[in-house]
Design a protein around this motif. Structure first.
Motif, PDB file in Angstrom:
ATOM      1  N   THR A 248      32.211  47.279  49.847  1.00 35.24           N
ATOM      2  CA  THR A 248      32.149  48.740  49.926  1.00 35.24           C
ATOM      3  C   THR A 248      33.453  49.360  50.407  1.00 35.24           C
ATOM      4  OG1 THR A 248      31.235  48.638  52.165  1.00 35.24           O
ATOM      5  CG2 THR A 248      29.665  48.697  50.336  1.00 35.24           C
TER       6      THR A 248
ATOM      7  N   ASP B 298      28.406  54.119  50.546  1.00 39.46           N
ATOM      8  CA  ASP B 298      29.401  55.099  50.984  1.00 39.46           C
ATOM      9  C   ASP B 298      29.490  55.156  52.509  1.00 39.46           C
ATOM     10  OD1 ASP B 298      26.775  56.144  50.895  1.00 39.46           O
ATOM     11  OD2 ASP B 298      27.507  58.209  50.861  1.00 39.46           O
TER      12      ASP B 298
ATOM     13  N   LYS C 251      31.258  51.977  53.888  1.00 38.69           N
ATOM     14  CA  LYS C 251      32.723  52.060  53.833  1.00 38.69           C
ATOM     15  C   LYS C 251      33.254  52.809  55.053  1.00 38.69           C
ATOM     16  CE  LYS C 251      36.567  53.640  51.021  1.00 38.69           C
ATOM     17  NZ  LYS C 251      37.005  54.015  49.672  1.00 38.69           N
TER      18      LYS C 251
END
Length: 184
Positions: A23, A90, A93
């Motif tokens: 990610t 998301d 990350k």
């Protein structure tokens, strides 16, 4: 906080292979690409678990202390992101960047990798030797959120040090404890 213990996969088990999304850089990563020359720590974690939040500083320190010695760390999140959107790629990350992860943070969307490793909780730790045979599975150390025991990573550090020095690793290993993996 639910307390779930790890399943204690049988020592000597060959690490199940995988190809998962990292990610942090949106690349696909295989176990063979991410493994260490001397050893590999595969850990199942997530963004929202208080047990993982508690150990995050030591996870980063472990990775930094042992990367130059040939032991690589790999983090995998297998939680159901439909029910737990804070664990989505998301957010993973951002979490990895905010916590200075130097290891890949991989997303197991199908949960097949967690099932292959028999992972049960976050965090759940698996240490493999250079041939990807399981030599340690269990807790990071005795520290838990709220128990006032210093976070040292002692159990995994001992396993790493024994692995690096070709010493036998005790089979007397304590299971990890954390939140259950959020299954679909």
């Amino acid at each position: 906080m639910a307390r779930t213990s790890s399943n204690m996969l049988e020592l000597g088990t060959k690490a199940p292979d995988f190809e998962l999304l990292n990610t942090v850089d949106d690349t696909l990563v295989t176990l063979d690409e991410a493994k260490g020359v001397k050893g590999t720590l595969v850990m199942f974690i997530c963004n929202h678990c208080p047990f993982v939040d508690h150990v995050n500083p030591q996870l980063v320190k472990l990775a930094k202390d042992y990367a130059s010695k040939g032991i690589n760390c790999i983090a995998i999140s297998s939680n159901d992101v439909e029910s737990y959107p804070q664990d989505g790629p998301d957010k993973m990350k951002t979490h990895a960047i905010d916590h200075d992860y130097i290891f890949p943070y991989l997303y197991d969307q199908t949960q097949d990798v967690a099932k292959a490793y028999k992972a049960a909780c976050t965090p759940d730790f698996f240490v493999f030797d250079s041939e990807l045979k399981l030599v340690y599975r269990g807790q990071l150390d005795d520290s838990r959120p709220g128990n006032d025991i210093e976070l040292t990573g002692a159990d995994i550090r001992t396993a790493f040090d024994h692995l690096l020095n070709n010493k036998p690793i005790s089979e007397d290993q304590k299971p990890s404890i954390g939140c259950n993996i959020k299954w679909k």
